[in-house]
Each structure stands twice: as C-alpha cells, then as structure tokens.
Design a protein around this motif. Structure first.
Motif, PDB file in Angstrom:
ATOM      1  N   UNK A   1       0.844  -1.262  -0.053  1.00 28.38           N
ATOM      2  CA  UNK A   1      -0.052   0.117   0.105  1.00 28.38           C
ATOM      3  C   UNK A   1       0.858   1.226   0.094  1.00 28.38           C
ATOM      4  N   UNK A   2       2.111   1.408   0.618  1.00 28.08           N
ATOM      5  CA  UNK A   2       2.835   2.339   0.606  1.00 28.08           C
ATOM      6  C   UNK A   2       3.468   2.698  -0.771  1.00 28.08           C
TER       7      UNK A   2
ATOM      8  N   UNK B   1       0.918   7.360   8.399  1.00 22.01           N
ATOM      9  CA  UNK B   1       2.201   7.536   8.668  1.00 22.01           C
ATOM     10  C   UNK B   1       3.075   7.778   7.465  1.00 22.01           C
ATOM     11  N   UNK B   2       2.777   6.890   6.312  1.00 18.67           N
ATOM     12  CA  UNK B   2       3.485   7.512   5.150  1.00 18.67           C
ATOM     13  C   UNK B   2       3.363   8.896   4.590  1.00 18.67           C
TER      14      UNK B   2
ATOM     15  N   UNK C   1       2.302  11.227   6.395  1.00 25.71           N
ATOM     16  CA  UNK C   1       2.954  12.404   6.937  1.00 25.71           C
ATOM     17  C   UNK C   1       4.436  12.756   6.585  1.00 25.71           C
ATOM     18  N   UNK C   2       5.109  11.543   6.255  1.00 27.28           N
ATOM     19  CA  UNK C   2       6.568  11.454   5.745  1.00 27.28           C
ATOM     20  C   UNK C   2       6.520  12.123   4.299  1.00 27.28           C
ATOM     21  N   UNK C   3       5.585  11.648   3.518  1.00 28.37           N
ATOM     22  CA  UNK C   3       5.797  11.936   1.998  1.00 28.37           C
ATOM     23  C   UNK C   3       5.435  13.358   2.066  1.00 28.37           C
ATOM     24  N   UNK C   4       4.684  13.977   2.897  1.00 30.36           N
ATOM     25  CA  UNK C   4       4.457  15.385   2.964  1.00 30.36           C
ATOM     26  C   UNK C   4       5.763  16.424   3.305  1.00 30.36           C
ATOM     27  N   UNK C   5       6.482  15.810   3.963  1.00 33.34           N
ATOM     28  CA  UNK C   5       7.835  16.591   4.507  1.00 33.34           C
ATOM     29  C   UNK C   5       8.812  16.427   3.311  1.00 33.34           C
ATOM     30  N   UNK C   6       8.545  15.631   2.183  1.00 31.48           N
ATOM     31  CA  UNK C   6       9.869  15.473   1.296  1.00 31.48           C
ATOM     32  C   UNK C   6       9.567  16.911   0.522  1.00 31.48           C
TER      33      UNK C   6
END
Ligand SMILES: Nc1ncnc2c1ncn2[C@@H]1O[C@H](COP(=O)(O)OP(=O)(O)O)[C@@H](O)[C@H]1O
Ligand SMILES: [Mg+2]
Length: 463
Positions: A113-114, A318-319, A321-326
């Motif tokens: 899914x990620x 969670x993914x 959240x992290x992807x938005x930081x990139x």
C-alpha cells in the motif's frame, strides 16, 4: 414507440451527452480579482465559503506555495466534496498534474500500500523540461530510402541511407541520414507534406503536424495543420515537455532495448517492466534536482486527491505524513464524510476526528462543506437535469428536490435517469418527466433508510 430519426438530426457525441456524475461542474465559478463566489457559477450552486476557500488553494498551487501541505474537505455525504476537488483540477488547467484516487484503491494483493501511495504521489508531481536543442525542422518535401545489397549476403536488401529534404521559410536542406532514423520516421508515420523536426544529437524524430499548405476544406481526418517553420532548417529550438515523476520512473524502469535482435527478443520474453525501486526513484530525484538547479527544468507540484480518506489505515497515514515532508511533494487534498470514528485497523485507539490520526490532522487546512438549502437543492437538480438533457415537469422537479432534501441529494439525483426512462416508455411528448414517473421510481428503488427498515422487519435475509 417507434420513432424515426431524421439523419440530419443525428448529432455527434458531444460532451453534453455523456453523463458522469459531475459532468455539470465546469469550475469553481468564482468572480472578479478577489475570487468571490456568487450563489452559483461554473455549474456550482451554493457552498460559497468552501468554493472561495478552494479558490485560495488554487491560487496557492499556482504560486507554488502549496506543496507539502494538505487540505481536508469535510462534510456529510452529497455535499459536493468530490465535485469541489474536480473543480479545483479544472481551475488548475491541464498543465498541472491532478491525480485522483479513492482511499481503498491502495489495497491490492500485488502492490504494497505504501508503494501504491508513492506511485500516486509521483503522478501528482510534474516536471516541465525546457531544452534548447539543435534541430533540423521543416516540411518534408522528399523522403527516399536508399537501398543497398545486404552486406551480410542472403536475401533482401537493407536501407543504407535515407535522403530527406526539409523546407522552411528561409530555404531547403537535403539531409542524408542514418537508417536508424528511418525507423523513427516510420514510427511517427511521417509522409510528404508533414512538418517534422529531427534532433541533431539524438536523431529523435518528432512529427509536429501537417503543413497547412495541404489543408483542404473537406478533410475528415483529425489532423493538426501547422505553418511552415520560420527561420533556417538547421537551428536551435526550445522544446518544452511536460512529464510527471511517475512517467520518468516508468520510462527508466523499462528494459532499455536497443535496435538489435537480441534485445528485441529480450523484450518479447520479458514484457513486464522491471520494478520501480526506491533506489531508482532516488536516482531520478537526484537527476531532477540537478536539472532544476541548472534551470533546465521547472517543478510543477500538482494535486493528489484522496477521496474517502478514512479508508486509509495507520501505516498509510504515517507514510502520508512522511511524504508530505519531502521537498518533492504535491498538494494533497483529502475528503471524508466521517465524523468522530476509529482509524481503520486501530480499534484500540480512541476514536479520532474524520478517522484521521491527530498528528496528520494538525497539519491540515480543513474546509467544511454544509448541507444544502431546499432552494439550492432545487437548483442543483435542475442544473443536473439540463446536463443530462432531461425535461422535468414543475411538479416532478419539486418532488425530486424534496427527496433530495428528505433522503439525500444523491438519491434524488439518481432517480433522474430511471424516471426519464419511464417517461420515454410512456411515450409522452418530448419525454417530459412527470411527477408520477418519479413516484414510481421511488417505489422501485429504495433509499438506504427504507432498505434498513425493511431488513429490521424481516430479520435479515439469511435464515
Ligand atoms: N454545490 C453543488 N452544485 C452543483 N452540483 C453539486 C453541488 N454539490 C454536489 N453536487 C452534485 O451532487 C452529487 C453529489 O455530490 P458529491 O460531490 O459526490 O458529494 P460528496 O463527495 O460530498 O459525497 C454529484 O453529482 C455532484 O456533482
Ligand atoms: Mg465523494
């Protein structure tokens, strides 16, 4: 009812005749420089505050200030969340990538899914590549392959050279080209009278269109006519290409086949593209950043729209959240019609608003959508019936609108099509839908509430 259709009245399939649920929405319908919303516009009725908020989001995306952020459209079912997201994409235009998915789409047996989320993130990030290339450009006035005996013996002849003459406004040039370019020319289906350009370094051939000298009045083909290029045949030309990061991933994951027979066999036997790996993506990111630094390419952060976002689970959030930081991140628009509810796959955690974990909630700009007033519902129903090309008698319009109010907007809109079929079957003049047709449909098709009541009184179906 055997109606005869005069041929002259047969219309082609214009956009009006297609009925997708949101085909009446043409944009946010905002007016003036300050982007105020009238009561209706662009096919939209009411929901003015949400439309204005979406207009601001559009402005921010256009100013490239919105990447790495997320917006949540929150409101009950049938309050126009999906319609708003589509309107945002229409306002952004076709050059800004827009990737719509539904939360449940990321669950598949084959792909993690990620991984599925990542792929869609990259579909929503565009890259506009500007390159100044040395090209030969002009109208093809001669195209002759020169044959020679096959140097390896055997039957048949091979093409040793290709003679091509290109004409531009400032002159003509005869080129003697490598046979490999001949294949490219055949692939693009170039014929005499086409305007093409050939990249000097790579030999890539691109067909621009048909020279407008060949434009005739009765051409039935869908052909794009272009003027003969200005300037010399041999020149520097700025070429602009719009691609998404996902396009780049796919292009680079595909086995790089050459022209020789062995690699062609390889491609036949291994038609599946090699996997897009994290490593490949990192590599592509590096190249992309280099291009951006050099000014060769512009990043065009687009929009990833995740409808029914409560279908995502903790891992996916969670993914996100992290992807938005990139640094390479699009604007993410989420939509949910849930209130306080459990996050999918985490029944032990306390319920959270919209089924979204609080750390993601804290990042979101939330745009609420509100239920419609009776007048707005009536207006939406009549806009919708116009788009579907249906005629409603006033009483039928009232009936559908009141269903839209009492049951749900979607239920009301869904009755339009079957009611129109009943009207046609009745053979009424012009197929006008009467209130009786609507009532009959209401009896035929239950809404969710009545269906649930039914179940309660019959103790379920399975004995
Ligand atoms: N303000 C509006 N103006 C015109 N049509 C609307 C409006 N709001 C909703 N609709 C239409 O009503 C139907 C349901 O809306 P939809 O956007 O699917 O709701 P949601 O996604 O919030 O559940 C769709 O056909 C949509 O195009
Ligand atoms: Mg929706």
């Amino acid at each position: 009812m055997a109606a005869t259709v005069p041929v002259s009245e047969v219309k082609s399939n214009t956009r009006e005749s297609r009925t997708a649920a949101h085909s009446h929405i043409k944009g946010l319908g905002l007016k003036g420089p300050d982007g105020r919303a009238d009561t209706s516009g662009g096919g939209f009725v009411g929901q003015a505050a949400a439309r204005e908020a979406c207009g601001l989001v559009v402005d921010l995306v256009k100013a490239k200030k919105m990447s790495g952020r997320a917006v949540l459209l929150a409101g009950g079912p049938g309050t126009g969340k999906t319609a708003l997201a589509l309107a945002v994409s229409q306002e952004l235009g076709t050059k800004v990538p827009f990737c719509p998915i539904v939360g449940s789409e990321i669950y598949s047996a084959e792909v993690k899914k990620t991984e599925a989320l990542m792929e869609n993130f990259r579909r929503a990030i565009g890259l506009r590549v500007k390159e100044t290339k040395e090209v030969y450009e002009g109208e093809v006035t001669e195209l002759t392959p020169e044959e020679a005996e096959n140097p390896l013996g055997g039957y048949g002849r091979t093409i040793s050279h290709l003679l091509i003459t290109l004409k531009s406004a400032r002159g003509t040039k005869k080129l003697r080209l490598d046979p490999s370019i001949y294949e490219a020319i055949q692939k693009e289906r170039v014929r005499l009278g086409d305007v093409i350009y050939i990249e000097a370094n790579t030999g890539a051939v691109k067909r621009v269109g048909r020279s407008d000298a060949y434009a005739t009045e009765f051409d039935l083909e869908a052909e794009e006519y272009v003027p003969i290029p200005k300037g010399d045949v041999h020149k520097k030309k700025e070429i602009v290409q719009d691609v998404t990061l996902h396009d780049l991933d796919v292009a680079n994951a595909r086995p790089q086949g050459g022209q020789d027979i062995m690699s062609m066999m390889g491609q036949l036997m291994k038609p599946k593209k090699t996997e897009i790996t994290e490593k490949l993506r990192l590599e592509i990111n590096k190249v992309v950043s280099k291009y951006i630094d050099q000014g060769v390419a512009d990043l065009v952060p687009g929009v990833l729209f995740i409808d029914e976002v409560h279908m995502l689970d903790l891992e996916a959030f969670t993914f996100l959240n992290r992807a938005l930081e990139s640094p390479l991140s699009p604007l993410v628009i989420l939509a949910s019609n849930r209130g306080l509810t459990h996050i999918r796959g985490a029944p032990n955690l306390p319920p959270s608003a919209h089924g979204i974990p609080s750390d993601l909630l804290a990042r979101l700009l939330i745009i609420p959508t509100h239920p419609y007033t009776p007048a707005e519902i009536k207006s939406i129903v009549s806009t919708r019936s116009r788009t579907e090309g249906l005629q409603l008698a006033p009483a039928a319009l009232d009936k559908i609108s009141s269903l839209g109010e009492k049951v749900s907007l979607r239920y009301g809109l869904q009755l339009l099509a079957p009611a129109s079929i009943l009207a046609k079957v009745a053979g009424r003049q012009g197929g006008v839908i009467e209130v009786g047709d609507v009532e009959e449909c209401e009896g035929l098709f239950l809404d969710a509430g009545r269906s649930a009541k039914n179940l309660a009184s019959t103790e379920g179906f399975i004995a």
